[in-house]
Design a protein around this motif. Structure first.
Motif, short mmCIF file in Angstrom:
data_model
loop_
_atom_site.label_atom_id
_atom_site.label_comp_id
_atom_site.label_asym_id
_atom_site.label_seq_id
_atom_site.Cartn_x
_atom_site.Cartn_y
_atom_site.Cartn_z
N TYR A 44 0.79 -1.24 0.15
CA TYR A 44 0.04 -0.08 0.08
C TYR A 44 0.94 1.21 -0.08
CZ TYR A 44 -3.43 3.18 1.40
OH TYR A 44 -4.36 4.60 1.47
N ALA A 45 0.75 2.07 -0.94
CA ALA A 45 1.36 3.49 -0.90
C ALA A 45 0.43 4.51 -0.40
CB ALA A 45 1.94 3.77 -2.43
N CYS A 46 1.11 5.24 0.60
CA CYS A 46 0.30 6.16 1.46
C CYS A 46 0.74 7.51 0.93
CB CYS A 46 0.77 5.97 2.86
SG CYS A 46 0.17 4.46 3.67
N PRO A 47 0.13 8.44 1.43
CA PRO A 47 0.28 9.88 0.93
C PRO A 47 1.13 10.21 1.94
CG PRO A 47 -2.02 9.88 1.59
CD PRO A 47 -1.48 8.34 1.40
N TYR A 48 1.97 11.57 2.01
CA TYR A 48 2.92 11.71 3.08
C TYR A 48 2.34 11.97 4.32
CZ TYR A 48 6.48 14.16 5.54
OH TYR A 48 7.23 14.69 6.42
N SER A 49 2.88 11.23 5.20
CA SER A 49 2.27 11.57 6.72
C SER A 49 3.79 11.71 7.35
CB SER A 49 1.50 10.45 7.01
OG SER A 49 1.70 10.46 8.57
N GLU A 50 4.02 12.71 8.15
CA GLU A 50 4.89 12.92 9.09
C GLU A 50 5.11 12.06 10.03
OE1 GLU A 50 7.01 16.85 11.78
OE2 GLU A 50 5.18 17.08 10.89
N THR A 51 4.11 11.43 10.72
CA THR A 51 3.92 10.35 11.75
C THR A 51 4.83 9.25 11.08
OG1 THR A 51 2.20 11.41 12.80
CG2 THR A 51 2.89 8.93 13.17
N LEU A 52 4.41 8.79 9.78
CA LEU A 52 4.91 7.73 9.04
C LEU A 52 6.28 7.86 8.72
CD1 LEU A 52 1.83 6.33 6.82
CD2 LEU A 52 2.64 5.46 9.08
N TYR A 53 6.71 9.00 8.25
CA TYR A 53 7.88 9.37 8.05
C TYR A 53 9.11 9.15 9.32
CZ TYR A 53 12.22 11.91 6.60
OH TYR A 53 13.26 12.44 6.37
N LYS A 54 8.80 9.68 10.50
CA LYS A 54 9.26 9.74 11.60
C LYS A 54 9.51 8.25 12.06
CE LYS A 54 8.91 14.13 13.39
NZ LYS A 54 8.34 15.01 14.39
N ILE A 55 8.38 7.37 11.79
CA ILE A 55 8.62 5.91 12.05
C ILE A 55 9.51 5.17 11.36
CG2 ILE A 55 7.26 3.70 12.12
CD1 ILE A 55 4.72 4.88 13.09
N SER A 56 9.51 5.58 10.04
CA SER A 56 10.69 5.11 9.04
C SER A 56 11.97 5.65 9.33
CB SER A 56 10.21 5.28 7.57
OG SER A 56 10.56 6.54 7.18
N THR A 57 12.15 6.58 9.83
CA THR A 57 13.48 7.21 9.95
C THR A 57 14.00 7.02 11.57
OG1 THR A 57 12.70 9.38 10.25
CG2 THR A 57 13.30 8.68 8.16
N GLY A 58 13.20 6.43 12.26
CA GLY A 58 13.48 6.40 13.58
C GLY A 58 13.52 7.61 14.57
N GLY A 59 12.38 8.42 14.17
CA GLY A 59 12.06 9.62 14.65
C GLY A 59 12.95 10.99 14.22
N LYS A 60 14.02 10.83 13.30
CA LYS A 60 14.65 11.76 12.83
C LYS A 60 14.07 12.36 11.69
CE LYS A 60 19.28 9.73 14.01
NZ LYS A 60 20.41 9.05 13.56
N THR A 61 14.14 13.61 11.33
CA THR A 61 13.83 14.47 10.16
C THR A 61 14.98 14.90 9.51
OG1 THR A 61 13.70 16.47 11.61
CG2 THR A 61 11.61 14.79 11.11
N TYR A 62 14.72 15.15 8.25
CA TYR A 62 15.75 15.71 7.19
C TYR A 62 15.28 16.77 6.40
CZ TYR A 62 18.38 11.70 8.78
OH TYR A 62 19.07 10.54 9.53
N ASP A 63 15.83 17.64 6.05
CA ASP A 63 15.64 18.85 5.09
C ASP A 63 15.61 18.24 3.87
OD1 ASP A 63 15.49 20.95 7.08
OD2 ASP A 63 17.58 21.41 6.74
N ARG A 64 14.96 18.94 3.02
CA ARG A 64 14.54 18.58 1.37
C ARG A 64 16.00 18.42 0.77
NH1 ARG A 64 9.18 21.24 -0.32
NH2 ARG A 64 7.93 20.86 1.67
#
Length: 64
Positions: A44-64
């Protein structure tokens, strides 16, 4: 003995770069995204979600 492929319920290019390279770069994003499209099975391909993004990166965020 072959190495088993680890499966991730929530996965993305940045998450994979973080796990394999220890960080995210534009080149890593491009290579991983290309490889994911060709080799990975997407249930299943989801639209962007900040919560799912943080789950996939272990809570880290990166700039574009």
């Amino acid at each position: 003995m072959t190495r088993a492929k680890r499966l991730y319920l929530i996965n993305g290019a940045d998450g994979r770069c973080e796990r394999t390279e220890g960080g995210v770069s534009l080149i890593c994003r491009m290579m991983v995204a290309s490889r994911m499209v060709q080799e990975d099975k997407v249930c299943y391909a989801c639209p962007y979600s900040e919560t799912l993004y943080k789950i996939s990166t272990g809570g880290k965020t990166y700039d574009r």
